[in-house]
Write a protein that holds these residues in place. Structure first.
Motif, PDB file in Angstrom:
ATOM      1  N   SER A 159      38.526  23.302  28.766  1.00  0.00           N
ATOM      2  CA  SER A 159      38.343  23.482  30.270  1.00  0.00           C
ATOM      3  C   SER A 159      37.567  24.394  30.202  1.00  0.00           C
ATOM      4  N   TYR A 160      36.958  24.728  29.505  1.00  0.00           N
ATOM      5  CA  TYR A 160      36.083  26.208  29.644  1.00  0.00           C
ATOM      6  C   TYR A 160      34.801  25.099  29.913  1.00  0.00           C
ATOM      7  N   VAL A 161      34.485  24.239  28.901  1.00  0.00           N
ATOM      8  CA  VAL A 161      32.870  23.359  29.064  1.00  0.00           C
ATOM      9  C   VAL A 161      33.326  23.073  30.497  1.00  0.00           C
ATOM     10  N   TYR A 162      34.311  22.662  30.628  1.00  0.00           N
ATOM     11  CA  TYR A 162      34.684  21.685  32.146  1.00  0.00           C
ATOM     12  C   TYR A 162      34.153  22.038  33.164  1.00  0.00           C
ATOM     13  N   ILE A 163      34.001  23.433  33.372  1.00  0.00           N
ATOM     14  CA  ILE A 163      33.784  24.266  34.079  1.00  0.00           C
ATOM     15  C   ILE A 163      32.388  24.870  33.635  1.00  0.00           C
ATOM     16  N   TRP A 164      32.065  24.993  32.607  1.00  0.00           N
ATOM     17  CA  TRP A 164      30.977  25.182  32.284  1.00  0.00           C
ATOM     18  C   TRP A 164      29.824  24.419  33.041  1.00  0.00           C
ATOM     19  N   GLU A 165      30.210  23.293  32.349  1.00  0.00           N
ATOM     20  CA  GLU A 165      29.631  22.481  32.721  1.00  0.00           C
ATOM     21  C   GLU A 165      29.606  22.127  34.288  1.00  0.00           C
ATOM     22  N   ASN A 166      30.580  21.980  34.900  1.00  0.00           N
ATOM     23  CA  ASN A 166      30.137  21.347  36.309  1.00  0.00           C
ATOM     24  C   ASN A 166      30.263  23.188  37.562  1.00  0.00           C
ATOM     25  N   TYR A 167      30.413  23.809  36.570  1.00  0.00           N
ATOM     26  CA  TYR A 167      30.483  24.867  38.418  1.00  0.00           C
ATOM     27  C   TYR A 167      29.836  25.856  37.958  1.00  0.00           C
ATOM     28  N   ARG A 168      28.970  26.270  36.207  1.00  0.00           N
ATOM     29  CA  ARG A 168      28.324  27.194  36.452  1.00  0.00           C
ATOM     30  C   ARG A 168      27.731  28.163  37.276  1.00  0.00           C
ATOM     31  N   LEU A 169      27.395  29.373  37.067  1.00  0.00           N
ATOM     32  CA  LEU A 169      26.784  30.308  38.446  1.00  0.00           C
ATOM     33  C   LEU A 169      25.685  30.153  37.438  1.00  0.00           C
ATOM     34  N   ILE A 170      25.453  30.939  36.464  1.00  0.00           N
ATOM     35  CA  ILE A 170      23.697  31.360  35.731  1.00  0.00           C
ATOM     36  C   ILE A 170      24.709  30.969  34.450  1.00  0.00           C
ATOM     37  N   SER A 171      23.424  31.372  33.524  1.00  0.00           N
ATOM     38  CA  SER A 171      23.770  31.311  32.098  1.00  0.00           C
ATOM     39  C   SER A 171      22.916  32.244  31.434  1.00  0.00           C
ATOM     40  N   LEU A 172      23.677  32.593  31.304  1.00  0.00           N
ATOM     41  CA  LEU A 172      23.103  33.902  30.019  1.00  0.00           C
ATOM     42  C   LEU A 172      22.788  33.073  28.684  1.00  0.00           C
ATOM     43  N   PRO A 173      21.586  33.738  28.075  1.00  0.00           N
ATOM     44  CA  PRO A 173      21.177  33.140  27.138  1.00  0.00           C
ATOM     45  C   PRO A 173      21.820  33.544  26.233  1.00  0.00           C
ATOM     46  N   TRP A 174      22.336  32.821  25.042  1.00  0.00           N
ATOM     47  CA  TRP A 174      22.959  32.400  24.232  1.00  0.00           C
ATOM     48  C   TRP A 174      22.503  33.006  22.972  1.00  0.00           C
ATOM     49  N   ASP A 175      21.031  33.478  22.543  1.00  0.00           N
ATOM     50  CA  ASP A 175      21.569  34.311  21.489  1.00  0.00           C
ATOM     51  C   ASP A 175      20.466  35.451  21.477  1.00  0.00           C
ATOM     52  N   SER A 176      21.304  36.087  23.408  1.00  0.00           N
ATOM     53  CA  SER A 176      21.136  37.923  23.398  1.00  0.00           C
ATOM     54  C   SER A 176      22.170  38.493  22.516  1.00  0.00           C
ATOM     55  N   PRO A 177      21.833  39.787  22.390  1.00  0.00           N
ATOM     56  CA  PRO A 177      22.986  40.311  21.775  1.00  0.00           C
ATOM     57  C   PRO A 177      23.546  41.414  22.923  1.00  0.00           C
ATOM     58  N   TRP A 178      23.271  40.689  24.311  1.00  0.00           N
ATOM     59  CA  TRP A 178      23.799  41.190  25.440  1.00  0.00           C
ATOM     60  C   TRP A 178      25.005  40.727  25.811  1.00  0.00           C
ATOM     61  N   THR A 179      24.876  39.032  25.130  1.00  0.00           N
ATOM     62  CA  THR A 179      25.129  37.870  26.289  1.00  0.00           C
ATOM     63  C   THR A 179      26.417  38.054  25.278  1.00  0.00           C
ATOM     64  N   TRP A 180      26.300  38.458  23.531  1.00  0.00           N
ATOM     65  CA  TRP A 180      27.681  38.964  23.209  1.00  0.00           C
ATOM     66  C   TRP A 180      28.743  39.739  23.180  1.00  0.00           C
ATOM     67  N   TYR A 181      27.411  40.880  23.573  1.00  0.00           N
ATOM     68  CA  TYR A 181      28.980  42.366  23.416  1.00  0.00           C
ATOM     69  C   TYR A 181      29.724  42.061  24.490  1.00  0.00           C
ATOM     70  N   LEU A 182      28.797  41.339  26.021  1.00  0.00           N
ATOM     71  CA  LEU A 182      30.102  41.141  26.882  1.00  0.00           C
ATOM     72  C   LEU A 182      30.789  39.882  27.106  1.00  0.00           C
ATOM     73  N   THR A 183      30.530  38.551  25.834  1.00  0.00           N
ATOM     74  CA  THR A 183      31.292  38.646  25.387  1.00  0.00           C
ATOM     75  C   THR A 183      32.971  38.841  25.369  1.00  0.00           C
ATOM     76  N   PHE A 184      32.326  39.299  24.015  1.00  0.00           N
ATOM     77  CA  PHE A 184      33.131  40.528  23.261  1.00  0.00           C
ATOM     78  C   PHE A 184      34.374  41.189  24.333  1.00  0.00           C
ATOM     79  N   LEU A 185      33.613  41.562  25.022  1.00  0.00           N
ATOM     80  CA  LEU A 185      34.766  42.893  25.905  1.00  0.00           C
ATOM     81  C   LEU A 185      35.674  41.452  27.214  1.00  0.00           C
TER      82      LEU A 185
END
Ligand SMILES: [Zn+2]
Ligand SMILES: [Zn+2]
Length: 445
Positions: free
Chosen positions: A96-122
Protein backbone atom coordinates in the motif's frame (compact mmCIF):
# COMPACT_ATOMS: atom_id res chain seq x y z
CA UNK A 1 24.00 6.53 -6.84
CA UNK A 2 24.06 3.66 -4.36
CA UNK A 3 25.25 4.16 -0.80
CA UNK A 4 28.69 2.44 -0.52
CA UNK A 5 28.47 2.12 3.28
CA UNK A 6 25.12 0.36 3.28
CA UNK A 7 25.36 -3.36 2.71
CA UNK A 8 22.72 -5.98 2.21
CA UNK A 9 24.91 -8.33 4.20
CA UNK A 10 24.24 -7.43 7.81
CA UNK A 11 27.32 -7.76 10.04
CA UNK A 12 27.21 -9.33 13.50
CA UNK A 13 27.69 -5.92 15.11
CA UNK A 14 24.76 -4.53 13.11
CA UNK A 15 22.62 -7.53 13.97
CA UNK A 16 23.17 -6.91 17.67
CA UNK A 17 22.68 -3.14 17.42
CA UNK A 18 19.54 -3.40 15.29
CA UNK A 19 17.78 -5.19 18.17
CA UNK A 20 18.05 -1.89 20.09
CA UNK A 21 17.66 0.58 17.18
CA UNK A 22 21.30 1.64 17.60
CA UNK A 23 21.96 2.10 13.88
CA UNK A 24 23.57 4.90 11.89
CA UNK A 25 21.71 6.49 8.96
CA UNK A 26 24.76 5.97 6.74
CA UNK A 27 24.76 2.18 7.16
CA UNK A 28 21.01 1.74 6.77
CA UNK A 29 20.07 4.03 3.88
CA UNK A 30 19.16 2.42 0.59
CA UNK A 31 18.08 3.81 -2.74
CA UNK A 32 15.57 1.09 -3.63
CA UNK A 33 13.23 -1.12 -1.67
CA UNK A 34 14.84 -4.24 -3.17
CA UNK A 35 18.17 -3.38 -1.51
CA UNK A 36 16.69 -3.21 2.00
CA UNK A 37 17.78 -6.31 3.98
CA UNK A 38 15.20 -8.50 5.67
CA UNK A 39 16.42 -7.48 9.12
CA UNK A 40 13.57 -9.24 10.93
CA UNK A 41 14.39 -12.63 9.40
CA UNK A 42 18.09 -12.12 10.16
CA UNK A 43 17.17 -11.52 13.82
CA UNK A 44 15.85 -15.07 14.41
CA UNK A 45 19.14 -16.37 15.98
CA UNK A 46 19.10 -13.35 18.33
CA UNK A 47 15.48 -13.95 19.29
CA UNK A 48 16.38 -17.51 20.28
CA UNK A 49 19.72 -16.61 21.97
CA UNK A 50 18.16 -13.81 24.02
CA UNK A 51 15.23 -16.02 25.05
CA UNK A 52 17.68 -18.69 26.25
CA UNK A 53 19.72 -16.04 28.10
CA UNK A 54 16.55 -14.76 29.79
CA UNK A 55 15.69 -18.34 30.75
CA UNK A 56 19.11 -18.85 32.37
CA UNK A 57 18.95 -15.51 34.23
CA UNK A 58 15.43 -16.33 35.48
CA UNK A 59 16.60 -19.80 36.59
CA UNK A 60 19.55 -18.35 38.54
CA UNK A 61 17.42 -15.63 40.17
CA UNK A 62 14.58 -17.92 41.22
CA UNK A 63 16.74 -20.97 41.93
CA UNK A 64 14.41 -23.19 39.87
CA UNK A 65 13.62 -23.57 36.17
CA UNK A 66 11.02 -21.02 35.09
CA UNK A 67 7.85 -22.69 33.80
CA UNK A 68 5.72 -21.47 30.95
CA UNK A 69 6.97 -23.70 28.13
CA UNK A 70 3.35 -24.10 26.96
CA UNK A 71 2.86 -20.33 26.90
CA UNK A 72 6.21 -19.67 25.16
CA UNK A 73 5.52 -22.28 22.46
CA UNK A 74 2.08 -20.75 21.84
CA UNK A 75 3.65 -17.31 21.49
CA UNK A 76 6.29 -18.53 19.04
CA UNK A 77 3.60 -20.46 17.21
CA UNK A 78 1.57 -17.22 16.77
CA UNK A 79 4.75 -15.54 15.51
CA UNK A 80 5.15 -18.25 12.86
CA UNK A 81 1.47 -18.08 11.79
CA UNK A 82 1.63 -14.28 11.47
CA UNK A 83 4.59 -14.55 9.06
CA UNK A 84 3.18 -17.27 6.78
CA UNK A 85 1.36 -14.90 4.35
CA UNK A 86 4.77 -13.39 3.54
CA UNK A 87 5.66 -16.63 1.75
CA UNK A 88 3.15 -15.68 -0.94
CA UNK A 89 3.14 -11.90 -1.19
CA UNK A 90 4.84 -8.77 0.06
CA UNK A 91 3.25 -7.37 3.22
CA UNK A 92 0.32 -5.00 2.73
CA UNK A 93 2.22 -2.44 4.85
CA UNK A 94 4.73 -2.18 1.99
CA UNK A 95 2.41 -2.77 -0.99
CA UNK A 96 0.00 0.00 0.00
CA UNK A 97 2.87 2.34 0.84
CA UNK A 98 4.55 1.86 -2.56
CA UNK A 99 1.20 2.39 -4.31
CA UNK A 100 0.62 5.72 -2.55
CA UNK A 101 4.25 6.79 -3.11
CA UNK A 102 4.11 6.03 -6.82
CA UNK A 103 0.72 7.64 -7.44
CA UNK A 104 0.14 10.41 -4.90
CA UNK A 105 3.44 11.63 -3.43
CA UNK A 106 3.72 15.39 -2.94
CA UNK A 107 7.51 15.66 -2.66
CA UNK A 108 10.42 13.19 -2.65
CA UNK A 109 12.71 13.63 0.31
CA UNK A 110 16.29 12.49 -0.44
CA UNK A 111 16.73 8.82 0.50
CA UNK A 112 20.39 9.35 1.52
CA UNK A 113 19.92 12.33 3.84
CA UNK A 114 20.29 11.71 7.61
CA UNK A 115 17.42 14.20 8.09
CA UNK A 116 15.08 11.95 6.12
CA UNK A 117 16.27 9.01 8.22
CA UNK A 118 15.56 10.76 11.56
CA UNK A 119 12.26 12.15 10.34
CA UNK A 120 11.18 8.66 9.27
CA UNK A 121 12.22 7.27 12.66
CA UNK A 122 9.86 9.78 14.31
CA UNK A 123 7.14 9.35 11.67
CA UNK A 124 7.02 5.54 11.90
CA UNK A 125 7.03 5.66 15.70
CA UNK A 126 4.23 8.26 15.71
CA UNK A 127 2.24 6.14 13.23
CA UNK A 128 2.80 3.09 15.42
CA UNK A 129 1.52 4.93 18.52
CA UNK A 130 -1.77 5.80 16.80
CA UNK A 131 -2.15 2.41 15.20
CA UNK A 132 -1.55 0.73 18.56
CA UNK A 133 -3.90 3.06 20.40
CA UNK A 134 -6.67 2.46 17.87
CA UNK A 135 -5.96 -1.30 18.03
CA UNK A 136 -7.05 -1.08 21.68
CA UNK A 137 -9.89 1.41 21.21
CA UNK A 138 -11.64 0.04 18.09
CA UNK A 139 -13.18 -3.40 18.58
CA UNK A 140 -12.58 -4.75 15.06
CA UNK A 141 -8.89 -3.76 15.29
CA UNK A 142 -8.68 -5.27 18.76
CA UNK A 143 -9.81 -8.58 17.19
CA UNK A 144 -6.35 -8.72 15.63
CA UNK A 145 -4.21 -7.12 18.32
CA UNK A 146 -5.67 -9.10 21.26
CA UNK A 147 -3.52 -12.06 20.14
CA UNK A 148 -0.43 -10.21 21.39
CA UNK A 149 -2.06 -9.69 24.79
CA UNK A 150 -3.38 -13.22 25.28
CA UNK A 151 -0.23 -14.48 27.04
CA UNK A 152 -0.49 -14.55 30.82
CA UNK A 153 3.28 -14.57 31.12
CA UNK A 154 5.65 -11.74 30.30
CA UNK A 155 8.97 -12.65 28.74
CA UNK A 156 10.80 -12.29 25.45
CA UNK A 157 8.68 -15.00 23.83
CA UNK A 158 5.59 -12.81 24.43
CA UNK A 159 7.03 -10.33 21.91
CA UNK A 160 6.72 -12.98 19.20
CA UNK A 161 3.02 -13.57 19.91
CA UNK A 162 1.85 -11.64 16.88
CA UNK A 163 -1.48 -11.40 15.08
CA UNK A 164 -1.96 -12.50 11.50
CA UNK A 165 -4.80 -9.95 11.10
CA UNK A 166 -3.37 -6.74 12.49
CA UNK A 167 -1.30 -5.85 9.42
CA UNK A 168 -4.55 -5.33 7.48
CA UNK A 169 -5.28 -2.19 9.52
CA UNK A 170 -1.84 -0.98 10.63
CA UNK A 171 -0.84 0.11 7.08
CA UNK A 172 -3.43 2.92 7.19
CA UNK A 173 -1.53 4.71 9.95
CA UNK A 174 1.76 4.74 8.05
CA UNK A 175 0.32 5.74 4.67
CA UNK A 176 0.61 9.58 5.17
CA UNK A 177 4.40 9.08 5.26
CA UNK A 178 4.21 7.80 1.67
CA UNK A 179 3.37 11.34 0.53
CA UNK A 180 6.99 12.37 1.05
CA UNK A 181 9.26 9.59 2.42
CA UNK A 182 10.81 7.04 0.01
CA UNK A 183 9.66 3.42 0.54
CA UNK A 184 13.23 2.18 1.11
CA UNK A 185 13.66 4.48 4.15
CA UNK A 186 10.22 3.54 5.50
CA UNK A 187 10.93 -0.21 5.09
CA UNK A 188 14.09 0.10 7.21
CA UNK A 189 12.36 1.88 10.10
CA UNK A 190 9.29 -0.33 10.02
CA UNK A 191 11.58 -3.26 10.78
CA UNK A 192 13.70 -1.50 13.43
CA UNK A 193 10.57 -0.26 15.18
CA UNK A 194 9.34 -3.87 15.42
CA UNK A 195 12.74 -5.25 16.48
CA UNK A 196 13.12 -2.63 19.22
CA UNK A 197 9.94 -3.91 20.81
CA UNK A 198 11.41 -7.38 21.29
CA UNK A 199 13.78 -6.76 24.23
CA UNK A 200 11.26 -4.70 26.25
CA UNK A 201 9.16 -7.85 26.83
CA UNK A 202 11.03 -8.95 29.94
CA UNK A 203 10.83 -8.91 33.71
CA UNK A 204 14.62 -9.32 34.00
CA UNK A 205 15.22 -5.58 33.51
CA UNK A 206 13.69 -3.53 36.29
CA UNK A 207 14.18 0.21 35.72
CA UNK A 208 16.43 2.15 33.37
CA UNK A 209 16.62 5.45 35.29
CA UNK A 210 16.52 8.63 33.16
CA UNK A 211 15.98 6.60 29.95
CA UNK A 212 12.47 5.87 31.25
CA UNK A 213 11.60 9.50 30.49
CA UNK A 214 12.11 9.18 26.75
CA UNK A 215 12.22 5.52 25.73
CA UNK A 216 9.66 2.77 25.86
CA UNK A 217 11.19 0.37 28.39
CA UNK A 218 10.40 -3.05 29.91
CA UNK A 219 8.77 -1.29 32.87
CA UNK A 220 6.48 0.86 30.68
CA UNK A 221 5.53 -2.05 28.45
CA UNK A 222 4.78 -4.32 31.43
CA UNK A 223 2.08 -1.82 32.33
CA UNK A 224 0.75 -2.03 28.78
CA UNK A 225 0.38 -5.82 29.12
CA UNK A 226 -1.37 -5.62 32.49
CA UNK A 227 -5.01 -6.43 33.17
CA UNK A 228 -5.04 -4.47 36.43
CA UNK A 229 -7.47 -1.57 36.11
CA UNK A 230 -4.68 1.01 36.25
CA UNK A 231 -3.00 -0.61 33.23
CA UNK A 232 -5.95 -0.63 30.84
CA UNK A 233 -5.35 1.41 27.65
CA UNK A 234 -1.99 2.79 28.80
CA UNK A 235 1.53 3.03 27.27
CA UNK A 236 0.90 2.45 23.57
CA UNK A 237 4.43 3.50 22.58
CA UNK A 238 6.67 1.61 20.17
CA UNK A 239 10.13 3.10 20.70
CA UNK A 240 9.55 6.51 22.31
CA UNK A 241 7.33 6.85 25.39
CA UNK A 242 7.03 10.58 24.69
CA UNK A 243 3.87 10.01 22.62
CA UNK A 244 2.04 8.59 25.66
CA UNK A 245 3.28 11.48 27.78
CA UNK A 246 2.10 14.00 25.16
CA UNK A 247 -1.31 12.42 24.47
CA UNK A 248 -2.18 11.56 28.09
CA UNK A 249 -1.99 7.76 27.98
CA UNK A 250 1.14 7.33 30.12
CA UNK A 251 1.09 5.32 33.34
CA UNK A 252 4.11 4.38 35.45
CA UNK A 253 4.47 0.86 36.86
CA UNK A 254 3.45 0.74 40.51
CA UNK A 255 1.41 -2.15 41.92
CA UNK A 256 2.25 -5.70 40.72
CA UNK A 257 1.14 -6.20 37.12
CA UNK A 258 -1.05 -9.22 36.29
CA UNK A 259 -0.65 -10.02 32.61
CA UNK A 260 -3.09 -11.09 29.92
CA UNK A 261 -6.61 -10.42 28.71
CA UNK A 262 -9.25 -9.14 31.14
CA UNK A 263 -11.31 -12.18 30.12
CA UNK A 264 -8.71 -14.98 29.75
CA UNK A 265 -9.14 -17.44 26.88
CA UNK A 266 -7.35 -20.34 28.65
CA UNK A 267 -6.18 -22.15 25.54
CA UNK A 268 -3.00 -22.90 23.60
CA UNK A 269 -4.73 -23.51 20.26
CA UNK A 270 -3.35 -21.21 17.56
CA UNK A 271 -6.71 -20.64 15.82
CA UNK A 272 -8.41 -19.58 19.03
CA UNK A 273 -5.43 -17.39 19.94
CA UNK A 274 -5.68 -15.65 16.56
CA UNK A 275 -9.41 -15.47 15.88
CA UNK A 276 -11.50 -16.01 19.03
CA UNK A 277 -12.43 -12.34 19.39
CA UNK A 278 -13.94 -12.25 15.88
CA UNK A 279 -16.45 -14.82 17.15
CA UNK A 280 -17.18 -12.57 20.17
CA UNK A 281 -17.81 -9.60 17.88
CA UNK A 282 -20.06 -11.68 15.62
CA UNK A 283 -22.26 -12.88 18.50
CA UNK A 284 -22.37 -9.44 20.17
CA UNK A 285 -23.20 -7.82 16.82
CA UNK A 286 -26.32 -9.98 16.35
CA UNK A 287 -27.32 -9.80 20.01
CA UNK A 288 -27.22 -5.98 20.07
CA UNK A 289 -30.41 -4.25 18.90
CA UNK A 290 -30.45 -1.26 16.52
CA UNK A 291 -28.40 -0.37 13.43
CA UNK A 292 -26.27 2.31 15.12
CA UNK A 293 -25.62 0.09 18.09
CA UNK A 294 -24.43 -2.70 15.80
CA UNK A 295 -22.14 -0.19 14.09
CA UNK A 296 -20.80 0.81 17.51
CA UNK A 297 -20.09 -2.83 18.42
CA UNK A 298 -17.60 -2.92 15.56
CA UNK A 299 -16.05 0.53 15.79
CA UNK A 300 -16.19 1.50 19.48
CA UNK A 301 -14.06 -0.03 22.23
CA UNK A 302 -14.13 -3.74 23.11
CA UNK A 303 -15.83 -2.85 26.42
CA UNK A 304 -18.58 -0.74 24.87
CA UNK A 305 -22.27 -1.59 25.19
CA UNK A 306 -25.48 0.45 24.66
CA UNK A 307 -25.60 3.37 27.13
CA UNK A 308 -21.90 3.14 28.00
CA UNK A 309 -19.08 5.55 27.07
CA UNK A 310 -17.05 4.81 23.91
CA UNK A 311 -14.39 2.80 25.74
CA UNK A 312 -16.72 1.10 28.20
CA UNK A 313 -16.66 1.38 32.00
CA UNK A 314 -13.46 0.81 33.95
CA UNK A 315 -15.58 -0.61 36.85
CA UNK A 316 -16.48 -3.52 34.56
CA UNK A 317 -12.85 -4.61 34.26
CA UNK A 318 -12.47 -7.58 36.65
CA UNK A 319 -10.36 -6.63 39.69
CA UNK A 320 -7.08 -8.50 40.20
CA UNK A 321 -5.33 -9.30 43.49
CA UNK A 322 -1.81 -9.93 42.23
CA UNK A 323 -1.97 -13.60 43.29
CA UNK A 324 -3.45 -14.87 40.02
CA UNK A 325 -1.75 -17.97 38.59
CA UNK A 326 -1.14 -17.99 34.83
CA UNK A 327 -3.03 -20.63 32.84
CA UNK A 328 -0.87 -23.72 32.32
CA UNK A 329 -1.21 -26.97 30.41
CA UNK A 330 -2.13 -30.10 32.37
CA UNK A 331 -0.01 -32.22 29.97
CA UNK A 332 2.66 -34.46 31.54
CA UNK A 333 6.34 -33.44 31.48
CA UNK A 334 7.02 -36.22 28.96
CA UNK A 335 4.32 -34.95 26.63
CA UNK A 336 5.71 -31.42 26.93
CA UNK A 337 9.15 -32.72 25.90
CA UNK A 338 7.53 -34.48 22.92
CA UNK A 339 5.78 -31.22 21.96
CA UNK A 340 9.07 -29.31 22.29
CA UNK A 341 10.80 -31.77 19.93
CA UNK A 342 8.00 -31.46 17.37
CA UNK A 343 8.04 -27.67 17.67
CA UNK A 344 11.83 -27.53 17.16
CA UNK A 345 11.49 -29.64 14.01
CA UNK A 346 8.76 -27.42 12.60
CA UNK A 347 10.73 -24.27 13.45
CA UNK A 348 13.70 -25.57 11.43
CA UNK A 349 11.32 -26.51 8.64
CA UNK A 350 9.67 -23.05 8.71
CA UNK A 351 13.07 -21.31 8.53
CA UNK A 352 14.13 -23.48 5.64
CA UNK A 353 10.87 -22.86 3.78
CA UNK A 354 11.50 -19.09 3.94
CA UNK A 355 15.11 -19.51 2.87
CA UNK A 356 14.12 -21.63 -0.16
CA UNK A 357 10.81 -20.01 -1.10
CA UNK A 358 12.20 -18.77 -4.43
CA UNK A 359 13.02 -22.29 -5.63
CA UNK A 360 9.98 -24.11 -4.25
CA UNK A 361 6.95 -24.74 -6.46
CA UNK A 362 3.66 -23.08 -5.52
CA UNK A 363 2.22 -26.53 -4.69
CA UNK A 364 5.15 -27.37 -2.40
CA UNK A 365 4.82 -23.99 -0.69
CA UNK A 366 1.09 -24.48 -0.09
CA UNK A 367 1.60 -28.03 1.21
CA UNK A 368 4.39 -26.87 3.51
CA UNK A 369 2.22 -24.06 4.91
CA UNK A 370 -0.60 -26.55 5.41
CA UNK A 371 1.76 -28.88 7.28
CA UNK A 372 3.11 -26.05 9.47
CA UNK A 373 -0.43 -24.96 10.44
CA UNK A 374 -1.48 -28.58 11.03
CA UNK A 375 1.54 -29.14 13.29
CA UNK A 376 0.97 -25.98 15.34
CA UNK A 377 -2.72 -26.85 15.71
CA UNK A 378 -1.89 -30.37 16.83
CA UNK A 379 0.60 -29.01 19.38
CA UNK A 380 -2.17 -26.73 20.68
CA UNK A 381 -4.56 -29.70 20.95
CA UNK A 382 -1.94 -31.73 22.86
CA UNK A 383 -1.20 -28.88 25.27
CA UNK A 384 -4.93 -28.26 25.77
CA UNK A 385 -5.41 -32.02 26.33
CA UNK A 386 -8.31 -32.02 23.88
CA UNK A 387 -10.07 -35.41 23.51
CA UNK A 388 -9.29 -35.57 19.78
CA UNK A 389 -5.61 -34.62 20.21
CA UNK A 390 -4.40 -38.19 19.63
CA UNK A 391 -6.46 -38.51 16.44
CA UNK A 392 -5.13 -35.22 15.07
CA UNK A 393 -1.53 -36.10 15.95
CA UNK A 394 -1.86 -39.51 14.25
CA UNK A 395 -3.19 -37.80 11.11
CA UNK A 396 -0.42 -35.20 11.22
CA UNK A 397 2.30 -37.84 11.44
CA UNK A 398 0.69 -39.68 8.50
CA UNK A 399 0.65 -36.41 6.52
CA UNK A 400 4.36 -35.98 7.31
CA UNK A 401 5.20 -39.40 5.90
CA UNK A 402 2.99 -38.77 2.85
CA UNK A 403 4.62 -35.40 2.10
CA UNK A 404 8.08 -36.87 2.67
CA UNK A 405 7.45 -39.67 0.19
CA UNK A 406 6.01 -37.19 -2.35
CA UNK A 407 9.20 -35.10 -2.06
CA UNK A 408 7.55 -31.92 -0.74
CA UNK A 409 9.50 -31.79 2.53
CA UNK A 410 12.95 -32.10 0.95
CA UNK A 411 15.66 -30.88 1.12
CA UNK A 412 15.25 -29.85 4.77
CA UNK A 413 14.80 -33.36 6.02
CA UNK A 414 16.73 -35.20 3.33
CA UNK A 415 19.82 -35.92 5.46
CA UNK A 416 17.64 -36.95 8.37
CA UNK A 417 14.80 -38.45 6.37
CA UNK A 418 15.42 -42.11 7.27
CA UNK A 419 15.71 -41.38 11.01
CA UNK A 420 12.69 -39.09 10.90
CA UNK A 421 10.56 -41.58 8.99
CA UNK A 422 11.28 -44.17 11.70
CA UNK A 423 10.56 -41.60 14.43
CA UNK A 424 7.25 -40.57 12.84
CA UNK A 425 6.29 -44.21 12.25
CA UNK A 426 6.75 -44.87 15.98
CA UNK A 427 4.65 -41.74 16.69
CA UNK A 428 1.89 -43.04 14.40
CA UNK A 429 1.85 -46.37 16.25
CA UNK A 430 1.78 -44.66 19.66
CA UNK A 431 -0.86 -42.05 18.84
CA UNK A 432 -2.80 -44.50 16.69
CA UNK A 433 -3.36 -46.81 19.67
CA UNK A 434 -4.48 -43.85 21.80
CA UNK A 435 -6.81 -42.66 19.02
CA UNK A 436 -8.50 -46.04 18.79
CA UNK A 437 -8.94 -46.16 22.59
CA UNK A 438 -10.42 -42.66 22.58
CA UNK A 439 -12.75 -43.37 19.65
CA UNK A 440 -13.94 -46.64 21.18
CA UNK A 441 -14.55 -45.13 24.64
CA UNK A 442 -16.24 -41.92 23.52
CA UNK A 443 -16.49 -41.35 19.73
CA UNK A 444 -18.55 -38.17 20.03
CA UNK A 445 -16.12 -36.12 22.15
ZN1 LIG B 1 -1.23 -3.55 22.82
ZN1 LIG C 1 3.89 -6.20 23.86
Amino acid sequence: MKNPEAQQDVSVSQRIRMMFYVMKPSETSFQTLEEVPDYVRKATPFFISLMLLELVVGWIRKGKPPGGLDDALTSMSAGIVSQLPRLFYRSIELTSYVYIWENYRLISLPWDSPWTWYLTFLGVDFGYYWFHRMAHEVNIMWAGHQTHHSSEGYNLSTALRQSVLQIYTSWIFYSPLALFIPPSVYAVHLQFNLLYQFWIHTEVIDNLGPLELILNTPSHHRVHHGRNRYCIDKNFAGTLIIWDRIFGTFEAENEKVVYGLTHPINTFEPFKVQFHHLVNIWTTFWATPGFFNKFSVIFKGPGWGPGKPRLGLIEEIPEVEGKEVPFTSSASQLLKIYVLVQFTLILAFYEETFADKAVLSQVSLLLRVFFIILTLTSIGFLLDQRPKAAVLETLRCLVFLGLCRAGHLKPCFSSLSFALEIFFSICIAFWGVRSVKQLVSDPWR
